[in-house]
Enzyme design. Structure first.
Site, PDB file in Angstrom:
ATOM      1  N   TYR A  18      -4.344  14.239  -0.681  1.00 29.89           N
ATOM      2  CA  TYR A  18      -3.756  13.985   0.635  1.00 29.89           C
ATOM      3  C   TYR A  18      -4.579  12.974   1.438  1.00 29.89           C
ATOM      4  CZ  TYR A  18      -6.256  18.191   2.793  1.00 29.89           C
ATOM      5  OH  TYR A  18      -7.121  19.138   3.257  1.00 29.89           O
ATOM      6  N   GLU A  19      -3.957  12.483   2.489  1.00 33.10           N
ATOM      7  CA  GLU A  19      -4.574  11.434   3.323  1.00 33.10           C
ATOM      8  C   GLU A  19      -4.809  10.162   2.520  1.00 33.10           C
ATOM      9  OE1 GLU A  19      -4.748  12.863   6.406  1.00 33.10           O
ATOM     10  OE2 GLU A  19      -4.815  10.748   6.952  1.00 33.10           O
ATOM     11  N   GLY A  20      -3.911   9.907   1.562  1.00 31.15           N
ATOM     12  CA  GLY A  20      -4.071   8.772   0.654  1.00 31.15           C
ATOM     13  C   GLY A  20      -4.810   9.217  -0.592  1.00 31.15           C
TER      14      GLY A  20
END
Lengths: 571, 571
Positions: free
Chosen positions: A429-431
């Site tokens: 997550y978050e890239g």
């Protein structure tokens, strides 16, 4: 063994590795004296040890559930959260003007790591709110700031990020959520968002969704996206939660870990929203938030690694098994060479990742305090490294923690497995970490590699200075910095897809060079005989050499990858 | 995408990499013609695809439970198991005399890998029975063989291994279970055993426990341990399950994965047992079983890796996200360089691990068929490598499989996470991977490294032969073999604890050299332009270089580890 906050390690790193004093001597952070930051670390450590760590397992055993359309959080979470909020920890780095503490991100990063170690799924709630606070500070109107920031900073309300849609994950620009002007300055937001962490919360009296959506005249792709504040309850004239907005949690995901953090599918049905920043400039606003959130997620990985490490070392010091090669042979498994190797690996990687994350944070602070472009570029460069290496370290160290426990590591009651199951998502997550690496070799090298070259010079300069006291280690670190420089030169000369082909190994090689640099700084500060020097030697002699293979891999380019067709891969 | 049995890859490896023909031209395995082994692979593949894979997720969602003292297995497991048993798959390599197929272990290993990929928790039941069959074939009396082997080979009964006790895991010699002679040739076995996989089963009409316990005159440590057959139901005069023995399942463990496989705490209360082999020679008998079980567990890791890989590549070929750098850019994520890198890594590591496991199996077969000591030593050397590298590959590849899925990888419904949760234990049970590495550098080098040197020469000879067709790859593989030889020379010259300090990196470096060797053989067989050559190039240019750092780490010795005291580790 319960979690023990590594306060003294943070103090050491502040003093000798990342130079917090450089931050606190700026006007902006003048209030953050050594006394203040020590008190902050100690108080936060207590909260983590006494309040958060005790609910860690509750979150795993009793996941957040959706009941009658609202989330019921895990047992004990709400009580623990109230103490986080009341302690002012949500607003640590927020503007004093709206009730924040105004602390440097460097200090907040240390606290975030401790909170992540103590209870990752609970910590994700304030972490996301911190990101939202920052986005609003930068992009919201004064009116919106006045309305939302005090409630977010106090922790009464929580904030979420609504980016992902079923067909728009990494490719945010492919989203199909829409926003229509209502004619009164507000917008009707419609669409479905997935993977929304803490998309609803019974610990907060309101949940504020920052939602990316496209206005009717928004272009295709990321350039046509705008950002909206869409609260669960629309604030009334007194700023209190009023009528319910037309949005709902459709369902919660059943996940590998992080069960205490509800991951929602959100449905917005013409929900009332307010534009944040300018029309069609939503991605820029979201990126402000995302960059620091990426550091925050990296630190989640480091926290989980520290928690897993502490549990493993405690087990190893308690468990007797087979005659040991030390003394009378009656010691515990910590005395077996291979167990010692695993524990040293874990501790050395945690230190490296921690120092990188704090160095990144210090650059963010310095950029903000001084406006200096070099600090800004250094922060931007270090962010994807801190995120990916921090979370990879979380995964590797927590998996090694299971291994140290032997058979007990696979038994859930032990708690070792939860660290791995929880932290696994942080690399996604978050890239994803692949995206972090691509960000590193593309966007973060739009300067022709200048910031990266400055960093390799910084490593070389420190290594030169260390030659007097620790010549052998200094030489190895210097050599790694040279290899980093050469590989960076290769990178910036390539087409983008050749860079991408080697981005992940390049990022890890970069992180190892940085980690070795910070270990060496610690060793120099401590002197030749201390345990930090022994740990630095372990890292530099046994882990750092991997950088050669990583950089060799990084320089192989894309051609060999495409020599394997999709059909070949399936065959 | 459902599991697809990689039959043609096994055939290719049999033909071109591990030379199955050398095995099947021995008298012992003369029946295993190419037609027979092809038919076996195809039939086993069908069973895996159509019968076992469909129950894989059932095992995870509906764990085996203990009800009224007996295990109730996961839905569909019993039906699937009956087909395994009826197909004769439990007795694939068992003596024809007692109903087995008498197939080479090489072929059985391929089948075991497919069964592991299809449903690991179910496959563990017959895998353990296979180990017991082998132990009885080697060590049981003719009477015991006649009684037990037909029922085990037919799969009516299952077999377990009862080694571990709460304070005796790796250190089996510390066990406290006791056996007292009953005076009638039987023994009363008393003690508690933990981590007993399939310690009870409703899929089998009897469960046969091989239990390690100490006779009254047994010495302390491993030399005083004897092995006993302790059946759940004592066979009656017709060899059918009769009266219940005084043993019970106390509880089942709550594990990170492998939920479909019941992991029991077993209590033996003066349970009637029969000695297997000689008094006080239990460890030797158990080791026979364990060596091949270690190969079997390594292959579990490879199976899980293959399953995870297939799911990941299928997802990557279906999922669209962002413009790709290939053609019109409208392809799926398989066309992104970093995704291609991950998939190639997974496929290349699976091939390497698979070839190593099959090479190990072929040596076991040749040793048995010819009695040749070199084959025996090669098998013994390859076993810990096959186990540790196979299971590490299982973990690394299944974790990468999650990563390929992005956010969906963390959602349990996707199935990617189950592979990692299930396979994680394979690096622990049957001797942790640390123990495997110590076995490699200690027991397996009691010959002064002779077997290891022979293997590095084998790699060099093949690399020399490949110089004509693939000079660059041949040179890299040759160099890795040289480094292997040098590091082995270093190893055998050290004290034991210096070897142990570097055992794990040494084992992985050894595995990479072997993996590169087998990739090169595949490439030579295929020719310069094929996909196997592209995959070999990927492995040799991008993964193999890691061996340098691993061997450097391996040669660092123990001193630097003990420079960090336990107190330093805790601080």
């Amino acid at each position: 063994m319960p979690y023990r906050a590594p306060v003294s390690d943070f103090q050491f790193i502040f003093d000798h590795v990342v130079d917090l004093e450089q931050v606190t001597k700026t006007d902006l952070f003048a209030e953050a004296s050594r006394d203040v930051t020590d008190a902050i670390l100690i108080e936060a450590g207590k909260l983590c040890e006494e309040v958060m760590a005790p609910v860690q397992r509750n979150g795993d055993l009793h996941p957040a559930v959706l009941e009658n359309g609202v989330v019921r959080s895990s047992p004990g979470f709400s009580e623990a959260y109230q103490q986080i909020a009341e302690g002012g920890w949500v607003g640590m780095s927020a503007d004093v003007e709206h009730g924040g503490m105004g602390l440097p991100i460097t200090v907040t990063t240390a606290v975030n790591e401790m909170m992540s170690a103590a209870c990752l799924s609970l910590q994700l709630n304030p972490l996301l709110t911190m990101g939202q606070i920052e986005a609003l500070e930068h992009h919201a109107s004064d009116e919106m700031k006045a309305l939302y920031l005090p409630k977010l900073i106090s922790g009464e309300w929580n904030g979420t990020m609504n980016l992902t849609e079923p067909h728009a994950g990494t490719d945010v620009g492919a989203l199909s959520s829409k926003a229509e002007p209502n004619g009164d300055g507000t917008y009707a937001v419609t669409g479905q968002k997935i993977f929304i962490s803490w998309g609803d919360s019974d610990m907060n009296t309101n949940t504020c969704h920052l939602v990316l959506a496209r206005l009717p005249d928004g272009a295709a792709g990321t350039r046509g996206i705008s950002l909206f504040m869409v609260p669960k309850f629309i604030p009334d004239e007194n700023g209190n939660p009023g009528v319910a907005n037309t949005l709902k949690v459709v369902s919660l995901e059943h996940k590998m870990g992080l069960h205490g953090s509800p991951t929602a599918v959100m449905q917005f049905d013409g929900a009332k929203g307010w534009l944040v920043g300018e029309e069609h400039k939503g991605m820029a606003a979201m990126f402000t938030m995302m960059n620091n959130a990426r550091l925050g997620v990296g630190v989640q990985g480091i926290g989980a690694a520290e928690g897993a490490y502490q549990q493993a070392v405690s087990y190893a010091m308690d468990r007797k098994q087979s005659k040991t090669p030390v003394g009378d042979g009656a010691g515990t498994i910590v005395d077996h060479a291979d167990v010692r190797r695993m524990l040293a690996t874990m501790k050395a990687e945690v230190f490296a990742a921690r120092a990188i994350s704090l160095a990144c944070a210090a650059s963010i602070d310095l950029a903000r305090a001084t406006g200096d472009a070099d600090h800004q570029a250094r922060a931007a460069l270090l962010t994807p490294i801190a995120k990916a290496y921090g979370t990879d370290t979380g995964i590797n160290v927590s998996s090694m923690g299971i291994q140290v426990h032997g058979g007990m590591g696979f038994i859930e009651e032990t708690g070792a497995a939860q660290y791995l199951r929880d932290v696994r998502v942080t690399a996604i997550y978050e890239g994803t970490n692949g995206i972090q690496a691509m960000d590193l070799v593309a966007r973060k090298m739009m300067d022709g590699g200048e910031a990266a070259f400055r960093l390799s010079e910084e490593i070389e300069t420190a290594a030169e200075a260390a030659r007097g006291s620790l010549p052998e280690l200094a030489e190895d670190v210097w050599g790694a910095a040279e290899d980093l420089r050469e590989t960076t030169e290769w990178m910036v000369a390539q087409d983008m897809n050749d860079r991408f082909a080697g981005a992940v190994p390049y990022l890890r090689g970069f992180a190892l060079a940085l980690g070795a640099h910070f270990h060496l700084k610690a060793a120099v500060a401590e002197g030749a005989d201390g345990p930090r020097t022994a740990l630095a030697r372990f890292f530099i002699k046994r882990i750092l050499p991997e950088h050669n293979a990583l950089f060799a891999h990084a320089r192989e380019g894309a051609e060999g990858l495409y020599a394997l067709s999709p059909e070949d891969l399936v065959a």
